[in-house]
Enzyme design. Sequence first.
Site, PDB file in Angstrom:
ATOM      1  CD  GLN A  99      38.299  -6.685  -3.307  1.00  0.00           C
ATOM      2  OE1 GLN A  99      39.153  -7.523  -3.211  1.00  0.00           O
ATOM      3  NE2 GLN A  99      38.281  -6.276  -4.972  1.00  0.00           N
ATOM      4  CD  GLU A 152      43.514  -8.454   0.076  1.00  0.00           C
ATOM      5  OE1 GLU A 152      43.865  -8.968  -0.865  1.00  0.00           O
ATOM      6  OE2 GLU A 152      41.857  -8.192   0.428  1.00  0.00           O
ATOM      7  CG  HIS A 153      42.458  -4.447  -1.620  1.00  0.00           C
ATOM      8  ND1 HIS A 153      41.667  -5.570  -1.279  1.00  0.00           N
ATOM      9  CD2 HIS A 153      43.378  -4.629  -2.442  1.00  0.00           C
ATOM     10  CE1 HIS A 153      42.093  -6.592  -2.168  1.00  0.00           C
ATOM     11  NE2 HIS A 153      43.224  -6.263  -2.810  1.00  0.00           N
ATOM     12  CG  HIS A 211      82.735 -15.811  19.026  1.00  0.00           C
ATOM     13  ND1 HIS A 211      82.432 -16.992  19.458  1.00  0.00           N
ATOM     14  CD2 HIS A 211      81.852 -15.324  18.360  1.00  0.00           C
ATOM     15  CE1 HIS A 211      81.354 -17.429  18.749  1.00  0.00           C
ATOM     16  NE2 HIS A 211      81.027 -16.547  18.248  1.00  0.00           N
ATOM     17  CG  ASP A 263      41.814  -6.927  -7.223  1.00  0.00           C
ATOM     18  OD1 ASP A 263      42.571  -7.006  -6.620  1.00  0.00           O
ATOM     19  OD2 ASP A 263      40.411  -7.267  -7.056  1.00  0.00           O
ATOM     20  CG  HIS A 316      37.252 -12.079  -4.615  1.00  0.00           C
ATOM     21  ND1 HIS A 316      38.035 -12.481  -5.681  1.00  0.00           N
ATOM     22  CD2 HIS A 316      37.385 -10.761  -4.283  1.00  0.00           C
ATOM     23  CE1 HIS A 316      38.699 -11.418  -6.128  1.00  0.00           C
ATOM     24  NE2 HIS A 316      38.452 -10.347  -5.312  1.00  0.00           N
TER      25      HIS A 316
END
Length: 414
Positions: free
Chosen positions: A240, A309-310, A402, A343, A243
């Site tokens: 990760q 995230e992961h 109403h 992924d 990236h």
Amino acid sequence: MQRPAFDPTAEEVARRVLADIRKHGDKAVQKYTKEFNGINLPPAKFAVPREERLAASASMDLLFKRTASEIFARVVRFGKASMRKDWSMATPKGGVLGEKFTPLARVGAYIPGGAAPLASTALMSVALAKIAGVPEIVACTPCDKKGQVNPYLLHALEVAGATEVYRIGGIQAIGAMAYGTAHIGKVQKIVGPGGPYVTAAKKLVYGDVDLDMVAGPSEIAVLADETAVPAHIAADLISQLEHGTGHEKALFVTPYMSLANKVLAEMERQIASLSRCESITKAAASGALFVVTDNLDTGMEVINRFAPEHFEIMTKEPRRWLQKVKNAGAVFVGAWTPESAGDFVAGPSHVLPTGGTAAFFSGLTVDSFRKRSSVIAFTRADLIETLPLIEEMGRVEGLDGHARAARIRFENPS
């Protein structure tokens, strides 16, 4: 542990660029594509023609074609299984209540293409819109300085079902999809990951369009005990950090100091052998964090506070710890489930919340591309039964119109 979901500097730049795009449309998109990407791209060249996309597919090697097709099939299989179905239930007096789901008409997917052509993101975002039944699926991805989009990415978009592809990236792509220009039609929703500037731009256009989530620079957290293999943990953390934005995060939590030391040594050894050694080293210096806790329970508390995230569980009994997970975009259970499987190939989308927002956001699914409508079909008996309740709420809220709208149905017509 705390990290901002948005970069204030990026947000300031994005605000200025988006205001210009809203006012000047294609002209501003062309301007910022030249400024940020180094190419003077006329509006007539924004779109990637179908012929160019088909030519890219024709140039693909057989191995990648098979790979893309198999991943697409896995995404479709999982996506169809996870879709919410229309449903209904009976009311006490013979009517019907339920929900129906309708695909959006036009959506936009942002596909990063800077440090790496993320063909997998095309398959794991555009394909979900196709499964949902969205008729118009727009994809935006940056081109190189010659105006070319990576052919592997174009093939993946073709397989996934994109109906329009634009060679535009960054803030300008988000602005064009959100506001619409003469050459790029406005969408209803924007999905997909991106760096700090794309993430900031998405935040700022919310309200003009719907969004999936905060999907910024990638991050991973690993919880491990003494049964885990240090080399495997190191490889997953590095996966990760590579990236390339420099804003990635990698958190390792364990009760074993000896394991932490071994993983750190393994990271240093493995990073030196990778093609992106320099950018990984930079990301690790600012984004890698090792935490040694008293026990795994405390370690899980750290993970849930981080809301990654992961999240990988690499312990003797990983499924036991799965039950304790409260905040994570995706959970990878056991030694045979590297994050890269999620992924690239497993099936669930890898477009996931980052920056701690997994505490309240969820990952991209087929239902992200559908609207939910409640369905209410009362019988006369249902309305008779509930009329006193409607009248009382109308009285309390001062909304006598109403109450009358229900009561008038039982009065003799004049």
